[in-house]
Design a protein around this motif. Structure first.
Motif, mmCIF file in Angstrom:
data_model
loop_
_atom_site.group_PDB
_atom_site.id
_atom_site.type_symbol
_atom_site.label_atom_id
_atom_site.label_comp_id
_atom_site.label_asym_id
_atom_site.label_seq_id
_atom_site.Cartn_x
_atom_site.Cartn_y
_atom_site.Cartn_z
ATOM 1 N N TRP A 1 -1.945 -1.824 0.035
ATOM 2 C CA TRP A 1 -0.662 -2.740 -0.048
ATOM 3 C C TRP A 1 -0.765 -3.705 0.976
ATOM 4 C CZ3 TRP A 1 2.593 2.386 0.918
ATOM 5 C CH2 TRP A 1 2.545 3.377 -0.214
ATOM 6 N N LEU A 2 -1.318 -3.436 2.172
ATOM 7 C CA LEU A 2 -1.513 -4.493 3.070
ATOM 8 C C LEU A 2 -2.538 -5.733 2.635
ATOM 9 C CD1 LEU A 2 -1.471 -2.427 6.407
ATOM 10 C CD2 LEU A 2 0.181 -4.373 5.819
ATOM 11 N N ARG A 3 -3.601 -5.272 2.277
ATOM 12 C CA ARG A 3 -4.468 -6.324 1.433
ATOM 13 C C ARG A 3 -3.770 -7.136 0.453
ATOM 14 N NH1 ARG A 3 -9.772 -2.541 1.330
ATOM 15 N NH2 ARG A 3 -10.705 -3.026 2.963
ATOM 16 N N ALA A 4 -3.081 -6.534 -0.599
ATOM 17 C CA ALA A 4 -2.210 -7.411 -1.716
ATOM 18 C C ALA A 4 -1.263 -8.249 -0.844
ATOM 19 C CB ALA A 4 -1.713 -6.321 -2.436
ATOM 20 N N ALA A 5 -0.258 -7.764 0.126
ATOM 21 C CA ALA A 5 0.309 -8.487 0.805
ATOM 22 C C ALA A 5 -0.204 -9.678 1.526
ATOM 23 C CB ALA A 5 1.346 -7.759 1.512
ATOM 24 N N GLU A 6 -1.237 -9.334 2.169
ATOM 25 C CA GLU A 6 -1.856 -10.478 2.804
ATOM 26 C C GLU A 6 -2.380 -11.516 2.033
ATOM 27 O OE1 GLU A 6 -5.198 -12.988 4.757
ATOM 28 O OE2 GLU A 6 -5.541 -11.402 3.061
ATOM 29 N N CYS B 1 -0.226 -8.848 8.468
ATOM 30 C CA CYS B 1 -0.627 -7.915 7.565
ATOM 31 C C CYS B 1 -2.290 -7.877 7.927
ATOM 32 C CB CYS B 1 -0.728 -8.514 6.155
ATOM 33 S SG CYS B 1 0.863 -8.394 5.278
ATOM 34 N N ARG B 2 -3.008 -8.826 8.432
ATOM 35 C CA ARG B 2 -4.558 -8.761 8.932
ATOM 36 C C ARG B 2 -4.431 -8.001 10.246
ATOM 37 N NH1 ARG B 2 -4.253 -14.151 7.143
ATOM 38 N NH2 ARG B 2 -3.845 -15.207 9.119
ATOM 39 N N ALA B 3 -3.270 -8.051 11.158
ATOM 40 C CA ALA B 3 -3.380 -7.399 12.450
ATOM 41 C C ALA B 3 -3.336 -5.989 12.186
ATOM 42 C CB ALA B 3 -2.223 -8.013 13.304
ATOM 43 N N MET B 4 -2.247 -5.575 11.186
ATOM 44 C CA MET B 4 -2.064 -4.221 10.831
ATOM 45 C C MET B 4 -3.601 -3.497 10.121
ATOM 46 S SD MET B 4 1.763 -3.460 9.829
ATOM 47 C CE MET B 4 1.901 -4.909 8.860
ATOM 48 N N LEU B 5 -4.008 -4.511 9.461
ATOM 49 C CA LEU B 5 -5.311 -3.742 8.788
ATOM 50 C C LEU B 5 -6.413 -3.525 9.811
ATOM 51 C CD1 LEU B 5 -5.587 -6.227 5.689
ATOM 52 C CD2 LEU B 5 -5.506 -3.892 5.663
ATOM 53 N N ARG B 6 -6.502 -4.572 10.917
ATOM 54 C CA ARG B 6 -7.611 -4.377 11.969
ATOM 55 C C ARG B 6 -7.284 -3.236 12.786
ATOM 56 N NH1 ARG B 6 -6.516 -9.924 12.496
ATOM 57 N NH2 ARG B 6 -8.081 -11.216 11.856
ATOM 58 N N LYS B 7 -5.929 -2.928 13.057
ATOM 59 C CA LYS B 7 -5.353 -1.659 13.668
ATOM 60 C C LYS B 7 -5.715 -0.517 13.044
ATOM 61 C CE LYS B 7 -1.178 0.192 15.841
ATOM 62 N NZ LYS B 7 0.031 0.070 16.136
#
Length: 970
Positions: free
Chosen positions: A861-866, A881-887
């Motif tokens: 979901w985050l990748r799609a949103a980013e 979104c990128r920050a949450m993906l890294r987290k």
């Protein structure tokens, strides 16, 4: 001998102004010019010259003139002007004009297609239609519209002229209007327009002595130096610089022998009085007498009828044969007494007002009354229906005979016709005149009927205050039965409801209730019940008691109205029932709207049918996100000529385009609507155009651009309007796209507070969707709020549904039901299919909760949103979104705006893309922690960038950096 000058004398400056104005219209810089002068000073000649100049340029020319008919004839100058262009076939079949053709059918019978106009009856709509027609006619070549003798103009035409004057600046059209210098609405408009610099005012004065000499020489065909001194002195002393009088004196002097042409030129003849004819009146009468006694008497009879007269009536009064009548017109035209009417071949006009007045002045009072009576009888027998201006002509002739009651009844008929034609202001004047003439002691019933019509005219004209005053007189009057008075007060109450005058509406309802206290006839009570139901629904707090009372009244009215039948009342009742039903079920609302549509269709009420169609289509659009029905409703509105309703449908379409992320189309449509609605002074509609533009910027995360439109919205009183909550909702969206969750929650709180104290108008402001998701994500709400929200039909509207389903998914995830949560999230994504931004915003918001609670596919979901938000350049949420993906332990490629985004003057000093981002936020007076949060970097990194910027740009402190940003955007 034809005595007139081939050249315009003494008006060089005015001709230059007109020439420049025509040139401006040719290039799309139109405007208005008013010619103001006393009779005979050359207004008509300047108009003719302007028409010649326009024709030489290939411009379209339209010409109309008001007439003296004892009372004004609605729209006559405009009708005549538009006839001249329509009959020439010069109006292109332009699609932009199509929605306005039905409204223009009020002025152009050929465009009515045999069907009475049933569209918007607002004069503003008609004025906009005329403006659109002129713009289309003038496209690529320019257009000139000449309207003459506006001192005799009706109020409706003056309203349209005022509208044109205010809105021609960017159109390829020049309006040339002429009026006398005596006080009149036309003169007031000319003077005020000149003061406000929206029109030019040309005031014509008398000619100088030298110009009188020049004019006389031109009329006599000699050079100015060849004009005998006696002739020049005679004209200077007698004409007072009036060109018309100069020409009349010359004609009379030649005809009587006082002025003769010899081998050596013109000279004054001795032993013939030089002041013969000493007045224009004697000059005109002498010229008429020379046509022969029969022609002279016929012309006098025509003058008694009026400056403009029907030839058939003159023939009946004078006893002329067909051949003699045609001969009279030819002889009168050659003698420069008459002008045939090319727009109305059965009518003829005297060349000048003074011509008719001069001929009439030679008729003795007793003979004048006899001629007037004969003319009135002729008009009434030849034209039994007395169509158009003939009714007012007959009234004026009856008044000239001293028969005031008959004249009053004719004026009353003319007033009712004007009212049915939508000319409410003219109707008011005519009906007031009728009341003056109809005696109370012998015609009480007739006066009561006129008073009733007058009250209708006042309400149609929107003159609520005057209508209320008349209504107060009516309440205690014995001229009408209590039921009739109650009916009129009910109509007054409805006008007050439509205009938002709630207190006044309530007063009229109370008065009508008292009058009907002993009435048991349901058909009398139903219209009043409907008005009170609307009043309770729109003006009340919408508490349960008020809503229940409104529903009871509306249902009772509908049952009666559908049985009697009273179709318009039934439609009104169904409309308010549909509004009330929305609170419980949009499907139930549709049931009422379908009944409303069927009733209107069965009884030939196209506007009510259209209102039902638009409301049905709007409900369908909100439920499904499908725009097909609203587009069909829009098409139906324009086909009917309901421009205002069509604009409302367009506004609905434009707002939905924002939700579909079709931002360019939405803003383009909003701009067109803004142009039209502001020009037409439709305040609420103009405010909603700004709401659309606010939403378009908000849904793209463009906070600064949104603030600019917000300032305009406030300037137009938007924050005190019913549009306020939807603006709060879109501001919440913008805050979320900027990763400002507290700001979004604050905006949602404003929505809830507003709707707590105001009737619910908008169901997509966030209260039943986004606001619920934010409360659930913040942990402030749980199942109770969700259940309460889902019980409201608004929660099932597709835009709201995506957020409600997402909120339920979050709750299910917290309850550790991962499968159910994932399934509900899938449902939310299906609901969000038409809304690209909304769908990806939900992914970003829910992914955070899904990561925390361990359910769903938050990384995907985050990748799609980013990817989506990076693609549409909404940096803050893409960065989040990128920050949450890294987290979450996912490796993410760094995305940055390229150096090309840095202004050249900064790039030349070595400012990087990241430093430029920091500098931009400094310009917004943001602190380091806030900048760090927005850019997803540490406050320490922000400090390093600020220090670097201070060095590279030679600034002393952060304040200077902020000022530098401001200078960059000036």
């Amino acid at each position: 001998m034809q005595v007139s000058s081939p050249d315009v004398i003494g008006r060089k400056e005015e001709l230059g102004t007109l020439d420049s104005a025509l040139a401006g219209a040719r290039t799309g810089r139109g405007g208005a010019v008013f010619l103001v002068a006393d009779a005979g000073l050359g207004k008509s000649r300047l108009v003719r010259e302007c028409i010649t100049l326009a024709g030489d340029r290939g411009m379209a020319v339209l010409r109309g003139r008001a007439t003296q008919a004892g009372a004004t004839v609605p729209f006559r100058p405009l009708t005549e002007a538009l006839f001249s262009i329509v009959r020439s076939g010069a109006v292109p079949d332009d699609p932009d004009l199509a929605p306005y053709r039905p409204a223009l059918g009020r002025l152009i019978p050929e465009w009515r297609a045999g069907v009475p106009y049933e569209g918007d009856d607002s004069l503003v709509v008609l004025a906009e239609s005329v403006l659109r027609l002129l713009s289309v006619v003038g496209r690529d070549r320019g257009a000139l519209i000449c309207l003459g003798d506006l001192q005799d103009c009706d109020a409706e035409t003056m309203s349209i002229v005022e509208y044109l004057v205010d809105n021609l600046a960017d159109q390829p059209v020049l309006l040339l209007a002429s009026t006398r210098s005596a006080p009149s609405p036309a003169l007031s408009l000319a003077q005020s327009s000149a003061r406000h610099r929206v029109a030019q005012l040309l005031e014509l004065g008398p000619l100088t002595d030298d110009q009188v000499d020049e004019l006389a020489a031109a009329c006599l065909g000699v050079d100015a130096g060849e004009l005998p001194e006696g002739v020049a002195r005679w004209l200077r002393q007698s004409a007072d610089g009036n060109p018309f009088v100069v020409e009349e004196l010359l004609r009379g002097g030649i005809a009587t022998g006082a002025l003769a042409r010899t081998d050596t030129g013109w000279r004054m003849v001795e032993n013939v009085p030089r002041d013969m004819p000493s007045t224009v009146a004697s000059s005109v009468n002498d010229r008429a007498r020379r046509l022969g006694p029969q022609w002279h008497r016929a012309l006098q009879a025509a003058a008694i009828i009026g400056r403009r007269f029907p030839l058939a009536a003159l023939q009946r009064v004078s006893g002329l044969t067909d051949d003699e009548l045609h001969a009279l017109v030819r002889a009168g035209t050659e003698a420069q007494l008459l002008e045939p009417s090319y727009s109305s071949p059965d009518w003829c006009t005297f060349c000048h007002t003074w011509t008719a007045e001069a001929l009439a002045s030679g008729v003795l009072p007793a003979e004048r009354r006899a001629l007037a009576a004969a003319a009135a009888t002729a008009v009434e027998s030849l034209f039994p229906e007395l169509p158009d201006e003939l009714c007012q002509l007959a009234a004026r002739l009856r008044l000239a005979t001293g028969d005031e009651p008959s004249a009053g009844m004719l004026y009353a008929t003319a007033g009712r016709r004007a009212l049915s034609a939508g000319a409410a202001a003219s109707a008011e004047r005519l009906l007031d005149r009728a009341l003056e003439l109809i005696p109370a002691h012998s015609h009480a019933t007739a006066r009561a009927e006129v008073l009733e019509s007058l009250l209708y005219a006042l309400t149609e004209a929107g003159d609520v205050e005057q209508a209320l005053r008349r209504g107060a007189d009516l309440y205690g009057s014995t001229l009408l039965a209590p039921e009739q008075r109650a009916e009129l007060l009910t109509r007054l109450a409805w006008v007050c409801v439509v205009g938002g005058h709630w207190d006044k509406a309530a007063e009229q309802v109370a008065l009508a209730r008292r009058l009907l206290a002993t009435c048991t006839a349901p058909s009398r009570l139903a219209p009043l019940d409907v008005v009170e139901a609307h009043l309770l629904t729109l003006a009340g707090s919408q508490g349960d008691d008020q809503a229940t009372r409104a529903e009871e009244l509306a249902l009772r009215a509908v049952r009666t109205a559908e049985e009697v039948p009273l179709p318009a009342t039934a439609c009104q009742g169904r409309q308010v029932l549909a509004l009330l039903a929305r609170r419980h079920s949009f499907d139930d609302a549709d049931v009422h709207l379908r009944h409303m549509f069927a009733t209107a269709d069965a009884h030939g009420l196209p506007i009510w049918r259209l209102r039902a169609q638009i409301r049905l289509a709007t409900n369908e659009l909100m439920r499904t996100g499908e725009a097909e029905q609203i587009l069909l409703a829009r098409q139906a509105a324009f086909a009917l000529g309901a421009v205002t309703a069509g604009a409302q449908a367009d506004a609905t379409v434009a707002m939905q385009q924002v939700l579909f992320c079709e931002f360019a189309q939405a803003e383009s449509l909003a701009d067109k609507l803004w142009e039209t609605t502001t020009r037409m002074h439709q305040e609420s509609e103009s405010q909603f155009c700004l709401v659309i533009k606010i939403a378009a910027q908000a849904h793209q995360g463009r906070r600064e651009a949104m603030r600019v439109v917000l300032a305009e919205f406030r300037a137009h009183g938007g924050e005190q309007s019913f549009h306020a909550p939807v603006v709060f909702g879109h501001r919440a969206i913008c805050a979320l796209l900027g990763e400002d969750r507290p700001g979004a929650e604050a905006e949602m709180a404003r929505v809830r507070e507003w709707e707590r104290t105001h009737p619910t108008i908008y169901y997509q402001s966030g209260r039943y969707g986004l606001g619920v998701l934010l409360e659930v994500l913040a942990g402030r709400a749980g199942r109770e709020l969700l259940v309460e929200t889902c019980a409201a039909p608004a929660a099932q509207l597709r835009w709201n549904l995506q957020f409600v389903l997402a909120a339920e998914a979050v709750l299910l995830g917290r309850e550790k039901d991962a499968a159910a949560a994932s399934a509900r999230m899938a449902d939310a994504q299906v609901a969000a299919t038409p809304f690209p931004m909304g769908r990806h915003l939900v992914l970003r918001l829910v992914a955070e909760a899904a990561l925390a609670d361990g359910w769903g596919e938050p990384v995907d979901w985050l990748r799609a949103a980013e990817q989506h938000f990076h693609g549409v350049d909404v940096a803050a949420i893409a960065g989040a979104c990128r920050a949450m993906l890294r987290k979450a332990g996912v490796r993410v490629m760094q995305r940055r705006t390229g150096i090309g985004a840095v202004p050249q003057q900064l790039a030349g000093r070595g400012v990087t893309a990241r430093e430029f981002e920091v500098l931009t936020l400094l310009g917004e007076r943001r602190a380091n922690p806030e900048i760090a949060k927005l850019l997803f970097i540490s406050p320490r990194t922000v400090e390093k960038h600020v220090a670097s910027l201070l060095g590279k740009l030679g600034s002393a402190d952060r304040r200077e950096l902020s000022e530098l940003v401001a200078e960059l955007y000036l």
